[in-house]
Enzyme design. Structure first.
Site, PDB file in Angstrom:
ATOM      1  N   SER A 160     115.182 107.260 125.670  1.00 28.93           N
ATOM      2  CA  SER A 160     116.466 106.637 125.321  1.00 28.93           C
ATOM      3  C   SER A 160     116.425 105.129 125.561  1.00 28.93           C
ATOM      4  CB  SER A 160     117.597 107.266 126.128  1.00 28.93           C
ATOM      5  OG  SER A 160     117.419 107.053 127.515  1.00 28.93           O
ATOM      6  N   ARG A 173     116.905 102.880 122.177  1.00 29.47           N
ATOM      7  CA  ARG A 173     118.149 102.111 122.110  1.00 29.47           C
ATOM      8  C   ARG A 173     117.839 100.647 121.816  1.00 29.47           C
ATOM      9  NH1 ARG A 173     119.708 103.250 126.646  1.00 29.47           N
ATOM     10  NH2 ARG A 173     121.203 104.911 126.225  1.00 29.47           N
ATOM     11  N   ASN A 199     118.581  99.033 117.885  1.00 33.44           N
ATOM     12  CA  ASN A 199     119.553  97.962 117.692  1.00 33.44           C
ATOM     13  C   ASN A 199     118.909  96.693 117.151  1.00 33.44           C
ATOM     14  OD1 ASN A 199     122.492  98.525 118.855  1.00 33.44           O
ATOM     15  ND2 ASN A 199     121.036  99.665 120.114  1.00 33.44           N
TER      16      ASN A 199
END
Length: 274
Positions: free
Chosen positions: A209, A213, A217
């Protein structure tokens, strides 16, 4: 400005291709000729642009912060010294709020992660064609200048945090305490296999994660800049400026999230098992 001799799909593919060095299928070593060739090089291929830009920005961070630390003023601080002190106070406050143990490594680690990721993310604000065009002038066919849009780098950072978490978990709790934390929670001991499954999934999901992440992004932000670059020049300026201003928040926020989660994971590793 978008390449005049490339279609839109070729332009996008070109900007999303790393400068990769590795072993070709024929056994020779060299630069990959494109995205497909880079895949064929396998595990030991190296994205030179990601590695080079990240190392340069890391050295820049060390130089600038060392300069502020080695030349402090006794009176009114300079603008740069004042900025560095503000960053240090922010990091110190974040560590005190999220870390419950005692470890002199955590604050320097948090500072390094935050500033380094901010610098790498900030490369996304450089117009997408400028640096790759300069690279082509000196014979560099591909050049991605935003290291955090490369999952190899984000997973490397996340794995470093993961291994530190495992190391301090075993160091603080002992091998038995660390195993008990995985095997005997949250359900009773007779459900140890189920506990292990749940806890191992939770443990492994942390670095995944963290990496995805940050990568997701920044990759999305880079893609939007590339799509804007395909538009007419007047429209580019109309759209790129507001998106760049908004993206500044993403640049800082993603570095802050990565740093905060790192502190939290290491704080959990320092908690004594009961």
């Amino acid at each position: 400005m978008a390449g005049e001799n490339l279609t839109s799909s070729e332009y996008i593919k070109h900007h999303l291709t790393n400068l990769t060095y590795g072993q070709h299928p024929d056994g020779t070593w060299g630069i990959a000729s494109g995205q497909e060739a880079a895949k064929e090089m396998g595990f030991w291929a190296v994205n030179i642009d990601t590695l080079g830009v990240s190392v340069i920005l890391g050295c820049l961070f060390l130089f600038l912060f060392r300069k502020a630390a080695s030349t402090p003023t006794t009176g009114v601080p300079t603008g740069w010294q004042n900025f560095v002190e503000m960053v240090l106070e922010f990091i110190d406050g974040s560590v005190k709020d999220s870390f419950n143990g005692r470890n002199p490594v955590i604050a320097p680690l948090a500072l390094t992660i935050f500033v380094w990721i901010v610098l790498m993310n900030t490369m996304d604000l450089v117009p997408v064609d400028y640096i790759p065009h300069l690279g082509q002038l000196v014979g560099i066919p591909y050049l991605k200048v935003v290291p955090t849009t490369d999952p190899n780098l984000t997973f490397s950072l996340a794995l470093a945090v993961f291994f530190l978490t495992i190391y301090y978990s075993i160091k603080v709790k002992g091998p038995g305490g660390f195993f008990a934390e995985l095997a005997f929670h949250p359900f009773p001991k007779y459900m140890m296999p189920f506990n292990l499954l749940l806890e191992l999934i939770a443990l492994i999901s942390k670095p995944i994660s963290l990496a995805l992440r940050l990568f997701g992004n920044m990759y999305a932000g880079e893609m939007i800049f590339i799509l804007i670059a395909l538009l007419p020049l007047g429209v580019q300026w109309t759209l790129s400026l507001p998106w760049a201003i908004f993206h500044i928040l993403v640049v800082i926020l993603q570095a802050f999230i990565f740093m905060t989660l790192t502190i939290v994971y290491l704080s959990m590793a320092h908690e004594e098992s009961h």
